[in-house]
Structures are given as C-alpha cells and as structure tokens.
Motif scaffolding. Structure first.
Motif, PDB file in Angstrom:
ATOM      1  N   LYS A  29      -2.636   6.505   0.296  1.00 38.31           N
ATOM      2  CA  LYS A  29      -3.630   7.499   0.724  1.00 38.31           C
ATOM      3  C   LYS A  29      -4.905   7.387  -0.108  1.00 38.31           C
ATOM      4  O   LYS A  29      -6.007   7.473   0.427  1.00 38.31           O
TER       5      LYS A  29
ATOM      6  N   ASN B 247      -6.714   4.563   1.034  1.00 35.70           N
ATOM      7  CA  ASN B 247      -7.031   4.718   2.458  1.00 35.70           C
ATOM      8  C   ASN B 247      -6.474   3.556   3.277  1.00 35.70           C
ATOM      9  O   ASN B 247      -7.116   3.075   4.216  1.00 35.70           O
TER      10      ASN B 247
ATOM     11  N   LYS C 151      -4.105   2.831   5.825  1.00 33.53           N
ATOM     12  CA  LYS C 151      -3.304   3.510   6.847  1.00 33.53           C
ATOM     13  C   LYS C 151      -2.103   2.679   7.301  1.00 33.53           C
ATOM     14  O   LYS C 151      -1.029   3.223   7.541  1.00 33.53           O
TER      15      LYS C 151
END
Length: 141
Positions: A108, A111, A113
């Motif tokens: 997270k 970032n 995903k």
C-alpha cells in the motif's frame, strides 16, 4: 528468502522426486497457497549431486542426509524462511498470515496494486487453511 505468490515459502523436511529418483530427508520449500515445492537453496547443489550419483548407480531411492540436526535446521532458517519442524502447522500459518499482512502494508505504501491483490489472495487462502485446521481440531475433540 524464497518467495512465491507474493510472500515467503515454508521450509520443511520431506521427500522429493527428480528424474524418477526419490530422495528422502531433503530440506524443501513449500508454498501454502499454490503448493509449489522446491529444494531448499542451501542444499540444492548437494541434492543435484546425489540425484546424479543415484542415476549413475541405477538406484531408485536415496537419502540426502542420514541425520538432520537442530543446527542444520537453524542454518536453513537463516534464509529467513518459516520452518516447520513439528506436525503442528498452525503456528506457521499464523506466522505466514502476519508476514503477509506486513507485506500488504508495504504494498500500500508503494502503491503496488498488483502485489497487493496477490497478497490479499494469499491471505484468503491462508485464512481458509487456518479455519479448516481449527475445524479439524474441534471435530477431533
């Protein structure tokens, strides 16, 4: 550390077949999600030599190590891998879940995903395995 499906693999001692030769007492790595099994990197060369000698001698079954000491297991653990040295897999599953949660936080922050989704899938599988284990324990009481 060996990774598979987004997080670390579990080490254990078992048997592994290569080129129709069964090798016993081999340190292995196991992914609890996709069930991939690999020879531990610390003994990979030794394993390959034993298989080669067994093939030359036309032997179908061999043992990699006659004895496995706690010192050997400690050495294999230095690779940063959870190592199952008893029949109880629950502590390993919990450790893997904790590790995956830590990595999910990192994904997270970065970032990332795609990695996050892989980790969420891994967490679902590990959690399901833990639930099944708990259910089995309840039924055996």
């Amino acid at each position: 550390m060996s990774y598979c499906c987004g997080a670390s693999m579990i080490g254990f001692i078992g048997s592994f077949r290569k080129q129709s030769i069964m090798v016993h007492k081999v340190p292995l790595l196991y992914c609890p999600v996709c069930h991939d099994v690999q020879v531990h990197p610390a003994v990979k060369e030794e394993f390959e030599l034993v298989v080669e000698y067994a093939r030359e001698d036309r032997v179908r079954e061999v043992t990699l190590r006659d004895t496995i000491t706690p010192e050997m297991i400690d050495e294999w653990k230095e690779y940063g891998i959870s190592f199952q040295d008893s029949e109880d897999i629950e502590p390993i599953l919990r450790e893997q879940i904790d590790h995956s949660l830590d990595l999910l936080r990192v994904s997270k922050v970065l970032n990332d995903k795609e990695w996050g989704e892989e980790l969420k899938n891994r967490l679902r599988v590990l959690t399901d395995q833990l639930k099944k284990l708990d259910k089995q324990k309840e039924e055996s009481k």
